[in-house]
Design a protein around this motif. Structure first.
Motif, PDB file in Angstrom:
ATOM      1  N   TYR A 164       0.861  -1.187   0.000  1.00 24.40           N
ATOM      2  CA  TYR A 164       0.000   0.000   0.000  1.00 24.40           C
ATOM      3  C   TYR A 164       0.900   1.241   0.000  1.00 24.40           C
ATOM      4  CZ  TYR A 164      -3.579  -3.318   1.775  1.00 24.40           C
ATOM      5  OH  TYR A 164      -4.428  -4.387   1.967  1.00 24.40           O
ATOM      6  N   GLY A 165       0.539   2.190  -0.896  1.00 27.27           N
ATOM      7  CA  GLY A 165       1.428   3.320  -1.156  1.00 27.27           C
ATOM      8  C   GLY A 165       1.630   4.288  -0.013  1.00 27.27           C
ATOM      9  N   ASP A 166       0.810   4.183   1.028  1.00 26.05           N
ATOM     10  CA  ASP A 166       0.989   5.122   2.143  1.00 26.05           C
ATOM     11  C   ASP A 166       1.430   4.414   3.421  1.00 26.05           C
ATOM     12  OD1 ASP A 166      -1.385   3.815   2.527  1.00 26.05           O
ATOM     13  OD2 ASP A 166      -2.561   5.594   3.024  1.00 26.05           O
ATOM     14  N   ASP A 167       1.791   3.129   3.327  1.00 27.42           N
ATOM     15  CA  ASP A 167       2.279   2.392   4.489  1.00 27.42           C
ATOM     16  C   ASP A 167       3.763   2.112   4.323  1.00 27.42           C
ATOM     17  OD1 ASP A 167       0.247   1.968   6.377  1.00 27.42           O
ATOM     18  OD2 ASP A 167      -0.721   0.491   5.090  1.00 27.42           O
ATOM     19  N   VAL A 168       4.572   2.827   5.092  1.00 21.83           N
ATOM     20  CA  VAL A 168       6.027   2.625   5.019  1.00 21.83           C
ATOM     21  C   VAL A 168       6.431   1.691   6.154  1.00 21.83           C
ATOM     22  CG1 VAL A 168       8.262   3.776   5.318  1.00 21.83           C
ATOM     23  CG2 VAL A 168       6.479   4.830   3.908  1.00 21.83           C
ATOM     24  N   ILE A 169       7.202   0.657   5.830  1.00 24.33           N
ATOM     25  CA  ILE A 169       7.668  -0.263   6.871  1.00 24.33           C
ATOM     26  C   ILE A 169       9.197  -0.229   6.880  1.00 24.33           C
ATOM     27  CG2 ILE A 169       7.687  -2.642   7.720  1.00 24.33           C
ATOM     28  CD1 ILE A 169       4.977  -3.036   6.317  1.00 24.33           C
TER      29      ILE A 169
ATOM     30  N   THR B  51       8.894  -1.793  11.642  1.00 22.84           N
ATOM     31  CA  THR B  51       7.947  -0.823  12.205  1.00 22.84           C
ATOM     32  C   THR B  51       7.207  -0.161  11.066  1.00 22.84           C
ATOM     33  OG1 THR B  51       9.519  -0.374  13.958  1.00 22.84           O
ATOM     34  CG2 THR B  51       7.749   1.222  13.681  1.00 22.84           C
ATOM     35  N   ARG B  52       5.878  -0.094  11.221  1.00 22.59           N
ATOM     36  CA  ARG B  52       5.069   0.440  10.134  1.00 22.59           C
ATOM     37  C   ARG B  52       4.610   1.861  10.473  1.00 22.59           C
ATOM     38  NH1 ARG B  52      -0.716   1.557  10.662  1.00 22.59           N
ATOM     39  NH2 ARG B  52      -1.528   1.704   8.550  1.00 22.59           N
ATOM     40  N   TYR B  53       4.722   2.742   9.491  1.00 21.22           N
ATOM     41  CA  TYR B  53       4.279   4.125   9.657  1.00 21.22           C
ATOM     42  C   TYR B  53       3.158   4.406   8.674  1.00 21.22           C
ATOM     43  CZ  TYR B  53       8.684   4.414  12.158  1.00 21.22           C
ATOM     44  OH  TYR B  53       9.698   4.184  13.033  1.00 21.22           O
ATOM     45  N   ASP B  54       2.055   4.939   9.188  1.00 24.09           N
ATOM     46  CA  ASP B  54       0.918   5.261   8.326  1.00 24.09           C
ATOM     47  C   ASP B  54       1.069   6.692   7.820  1.00 24.09           C
ATOM     48  OD1 ASP B  54      -1.470   5.735   7.114  1.00 24.09           O
ATOM     49  OD2 ASP B  54      -2.725   5.341   8.873  1.00 24.09           O
ATOM     50  N   MET B  55       1.494   6.822   6.566  1.00 27.65           N
ATOM     51  CA  MET B  55       1.708   8.146   5.981  1.00 27.65           C
ATOM     52  C   MET B  55       0.391   8.772   5.521  1.00 27.65           C
ATOM     53  SD  MET B  55       4.874   8.848   6.324  1.00 27.65           S
ATOM     54  CE  MET B  55       5.251  10.179   5.168  1.00 27.65           C
ATOM     55  N   GLY B  56      -0.715   8.075   5.795  1.00 24.42           N
ATOM     56  CA  GLY B  56      -2.033   8.591   5.423  1.00 24.42           C
ATOM     57  C   GLY B  56      -2.644   9.430   6.537  1.00 24.42           C
ATOM     58  N   ASN B  57      -1.959   9.530   7.692  1.00 26.09           N
ATOM     59  CA  ASN B  57      -2.475  10.429   8.725  1.00 26.09           C
ATOM     60  C   ASN B  57      -1.341  11.254   9.330  1.00 26.09           C
ATOM     61  OD1 ASN B  57      -1.777   9.613  11.613  1.00 26.09           O
ATOM     62  ND2 ASN B  57      -2.423   7.643  10.752  1.00 26.09           N
ATOM     63  N   LYS B  58      -1.731  12.386   9.891  1.00 24.99           N
ATOM     64  CA  LYS B  58      -0.738  13.401  10.284  1.00 24.99           C
ATOM     65  C   LYS B  58       0.224  12.884  11.357  1.00 24.99           C
ATOM     66  CE  LYS B  58      -4.086  16.968   9.258  1.00 24.99           C
ATOM     67  NZ  LYS B  58      -5.457  16.494   9.385  1.00 24.99           N
ATOM     68  N   PHE B  59      -0.321  12.158  12.346  1.00 27.07           N
ATOM     69  CA  PHE B  59       0.545  11.684  13.434  1.00 27.07           C
ATOM     70  C   PHE B  59       1.547  10.641  12.911  1.00 27.07           C
ATOM     71  CE2 PHE B  59       0.947   9.425  17.725  1.00 27.07           C
ATOM     72  CZ  PHE B  59       1.850  10.372  18.199  1.00 27.07           C
ATOM     73  N   GLY B  60       1.080   9.798  11.988  1.00 26.98           N
ATOM     74  CA  GLY B  60       1.979   8.788  11.380  1.00 26.98           C
ATOM     75  C   GLY B  60       3.144   9.456  10.665  1.00 26.98           C
ATOM     76  N   ILE B  61       2.862  10.551   9.975  1.00 28.86           N
ATOM     77  CA  ILE B  61       3.906  11.274   9.237  1.00 28.86           C
ATOM     78  C   ILE B  61       4.938  11.844  10.214  1.00 28.86           C
ATOM     79  CG2 ILE B  61       4.345  13.297   7.763  1.00 28.86           C
ATOM     80  CD1 ILE B  61       1.458  12.866   6.638  1.00 28.86           C
ATOM     81  N   MET B  62       4.451  12.410  11.324  1.00 30.91           N
ATOM     82  CA  MET B  62       5.366  12.986  12.318  1.00 30.91           C
ATOM     83  C   MET B  62       6.228  11.896  12.958  1.00 30.91           C
ATOM     84  SD  MET B  62       4.897  16.084  12.036  1.00 30.91           S
ATOM     85  CE  MET B  62       6.123  16.496  13.255  1.00 30.91           C
TER      86      MET B  62
END
Ligand code: UTP
Length: 289
Positions: free
Chosen positions: A129-134, A250-261
């Protein structure tokens, strides 16, 4: 069978990160000095994937530009003798065979994946998924591909999440198989706390048999009036069984603001150029909180 092809859906509207995602695809939002989607392509390449189809839509042309040569920039860097950055940029342009197709209407993740049918052909394939960085020592999609090769069943990347999150994601019916592997026999997209199976959710990665395309064609629209990939995977899970891999990164959700931070802070703390300064800065800042 080795997994060589991957699909990266990046055609969503990204409404949760507006206005940042108004003219800039959320998949291009940076984590320190690289756009999110580059981390995802790098993960796929590290797992031995050679061919990647990125599903885009109107306004996502800069994704194509990013993975292309930038002749003007490269000439300038060459003239200035900045060979290190020149090599970095060349590597970005030569990472894999990257193809693009447009999803003409934003009709859901399932519909985006369906656009990949011709590209995939008869092979099993990976979806990132394009907005899930692991971020991890081993590429998460490689852990899933290994499970696919071992069990010959479609695989999903899973993690346990809080009640607060499970209602926004999917919930899986699981039985332990071995170590970090689970048998997955049912699933539901965006459950209520009454209908959830467990707190295990699919987080951003799967390896699918290509029969998913026939299933997707027959799957009715689901939550949000969109064609949900989870609804099609449910059919696979119920009829054939799937495997869940609790991946190690560790997975970061780049689809929400807190995940980006979180992604920027945590990756920044490991980045050779800024980690010391960032650490000192956070320590000082913490004293004032
Ligand atoms: P999301 O569920 O985060 O959807 O998509 P979204 O529309 O981008 O985000 P919000 O809810 O409006 O903030 C997960 C991944 O699937 C892609 C997205 O680009 C993202 O990488 N996607 C989603 C598509 O490619 N097409 C779609 O129709 C929906």
């Amino acid at each position: 069978m080795k997994i060589k092809k991957a699909v990266i859906p990046a055609a969503g509207l990204g409404t949760r990160v507006l206005p940042a995602s108004k003219a800039m695809p959320k998949e291009m939002l940076p984590i320190v000095d690289k756009p999110a989607i580059q981390y995802i392509v790098e993960e796929a390449v590290r797992a031995g994937i050679t061919d990647i189809l990125i599903i885009t839509n109107r306004g996502k042309g800069i994704i194509e530009d990013h993975f292309d040569h930038s002749v003007e920039l490269e000439n300038m860097l060459s003239k200035r003798g900045n060979t290190q950055m020149l090599e970095t940029l060349n590597n970005v342009a030569n990472m894999a065979n990257i193809y693009y197709i447009r999803q003409k209407e934003t009709r859901g993740l399932g519909d985006a994946v369906l656009r990949a049918r011709e590209f995939v052909g008869s092979d099993p394939f990976a979806v990132l998924y394009g907005d899930d960085v692991i971020i991890g020592e081993v590429p998460a999609i490689g852990e899933l591909a290994e499970a696919y090769e071992k069990y010959g069943k479609s695989v999903v990347g899973i993690k346990e999440v809080s009640d607060e999150l499970i209602v926004k994601y999917s919930s899986l019916k699981t039985e332990p198989l071995k170590d970090k592997l689970f048998r997955v026999t049912d699933m539901i997209e965006k459950p209520s706390l009454d209908t959830k199976f467990s707190n295990y959710s699919i987080l951003g990665r799967c390896v699918l048999d290509n029969e998913i395309f026939d299933i997707l064609e027959k799957t009715p629209l689901g939550v949000g009036n969109e064609l949900q990939l989870t609804d099609a995977m449910r059919t696979l899970a119920v009829e054939k069984g799937m495997v869940g891999v609790d991946f190690s990164g560790t997975r970061y959700d780049m689809g929400n603001k807190f995940g980006i931070m979180k992604a920027n802070i945590e990756v920044g703390l490991t980045h050779p150029e800024i980690k010391e300064d960032l650490r000192e800065y956070i320590k000082e800042l913490a004293k004032t909180l």
